[in-house]
Design a protein around this motif. Structure first.
Motif, mmCIF file in Angstrom:
data_model
loop_
_atom_site.group_PDB
_atom_site.id
_atom_site.type_symbol
_atom_site.label_atom_id
_atom_site.label_comp_id
_atom_site.label_asym_id
_atom_site.label_seq_id
_atom_site.Cartn_x
_atom_site.Cartn_y
_atom_site.Cartn_z
ATOM 1 N N LEU A 1 31.625 50.925 -2.947
ATOM 2 C CA LEU A 1 30.722 52.055 -3.136
ATOM 3 C C LEU A 1 31.197 52.954 -4.262
ATOM 4 O O LEU A 1 30.401 53.371 -5.117
ATOM 5 C CB LEU A 1 30.609 52.862 -1.844
ATOM 6 N N ASP A 2 32.490 53.264 -4.285
ATOM 7 C CA ASP A 2 33.029 54.123 -5.339
ATOM 8 C C ASP A 2 32.791 53.503 -6.718
ATOM 9 O O ASP A 2 32.471 54.209 -7.683
ATOM 10 C CB ASP A 2 34.525 54.360 -5.126
ATOM 11 N N TYR B 1 29.799 62.616 1.733
ATOM 12 C CA TYR B 1 30.764 61.630 1.223
ATOM 13 C C TYR B 1 32.100 61.723 1.959
ATOM 14 O O TYR B 1 32.772 60.714 2.167
ATOM 15 C CB TYR B 1 30.975 61.862 -0.278
ATOM 16 N N ALA C 1 31.388 61.796 -6.758
ATOM 17 C CA ALA C 1 31.405 61.769 -5.295
ATOM 18 C C ALA C 1 31.006 63.112 -4.703
ATOM 19 O O ALA C 1 30.377 63.173 -3.637
ATOM 20 C CB ALA C 1 32.796 61.369 -4.807
ATOM 21 N N ASN D 1 30.043 57.783 5.231
ATOM 22 C CA ASN D 1 30.889 56.943 4.394
ATOM 23 C C ASN D 1 31.816 56.074 5.232
ATOM 24 O O ASN D 1 31.956 56.272 6.436
ATOM 25 C CB ASN D 1 31.724 57.839 3.465
ATOM 26 N N ARG E 1 34.368 50.915 0.959
ATOM 27 C CA ARG E 1 34.479 52.215 0.286
ATOM 28 C C ARG E 1 34.793 52.010 -1.199
ATOM 29 O O ARG E 1 34.222 52.687 -2.070
ATOM 30 C CB ARG E 1 35.563 53.038 0.964
ATOM 31 N N GLU F 1 33.642 60.097 7.449
ATOM 32 C CA GLU F 1 33.992 58.680 7.461
ATOM 33 C C GLU F 1 33.830 58.045 8.834
ATOM 34 O O GLU F 1 34.042 58.688 9.862
ATOM 35 C CB GLU F 1 35.452 58.489 7.006
#
Length: 222
Positions: free
Chosen positions: A171-172, A188, A182, A160, A168, A191
């Motif tokens: 994507l969310d 997920y 998620a 992620n 981000r 990062e």
């Protein structure tokens, strides 16, 4: 080494190469920001005061190239999240702030959030560049990952972007549109901080998929 075929990296060598690329991609925004501050201070001390353009924006390939096209105009470049950049513009800490406006319902949701930090009489939105974003997968797409819905398959591992990034948030929004929690995405919570680092992570085989700009994938797999 092999007769007539030259040399190739061992599996360990491949891992070390991708680790070096990830480290470089992760650190480059911070180093670029520091370099901008130092260069600006040195030039102003040596040459006197020159016009300075203060730009706050998230890291991107187009932003990287911008200093090459400014001529004598000095650039004070600080990398930060879109919301941080707009907040800096709101309090007059920068002249330009970079933000992302995706198409569709997700983009409209982000636009409403950004609007709270913009003053209609003082600020203007200027289109700078369009970019293509999507899922990065290994060549041949061995797991057949064809959309965000496939990320709910726990057999696929994901890398992620950090929570404050525009990528981000996009994507969310796409996960929410698809009705995917998620918690169902394996990886997920792991990062990286740039598109290039995500691409290198996937290319190294440490994840089956990541989410980022097409340009980062092209740099890694071409």
């Amino acid at each position: 080494m092999a007769r007539g075929r030259g040399a190739r990296l061992s599996p360990l060598g491949e891992k070390l190469l991708w680790a070096e690329q990830r480290a470089t991609a992760r650190l480059s925004p911070q180093l670029d920001s520091l370099s901008s501050e130092l260069n600006l201070a040195i030039q102003q001390h040596q040459e006197g005061v020159h016009p300075v353009l203060r730009l706050h924006a998230s890291h991107g390939f187009a932003i990287e190239l911008l200093p090459q096209h400014l001529g004598d105009l000095q650039l004070d470049l600080q990398y930060c999240s879109p919301l941080e950049a707009l907040a800096a513009l709101n309090r007059n800490s920068c002249d330009l702030a970079g933000c992302h406006l995706p198409r569709g319902a997700v983009g409209e949701s982000m636009r409403r959030k950004y609007r709270r930090l913009l003053k209609p009489r003082y600020h203007r939105l200027v289109g700078f560049i369009a970019r293509q974003q999507g899922l990065m997968v290994a060549p041949g797409n061995p797991l057949g990952i064809d959309g965000v819905a496939a990320l709910a398959d726990r057999s696929a591992t994901f890398i992620n972007r950090q929570a404050s990034s525009g990528t981000r948030e996009l994507l969310d929004g796409l996960l929410a549109e698809a009705g995917i929690a998620a918690a169902k995405v394996n990886g997920y919570e792991i990062e990286e901080y740039t598109h290039s680092a995500v691409a290198a992570y996937v290319a190294a085989g440490m994840a089956d998929a990541g989410f980022g700009v097409e340009a980062a994938a092209q740099r890694v797999w071409t």
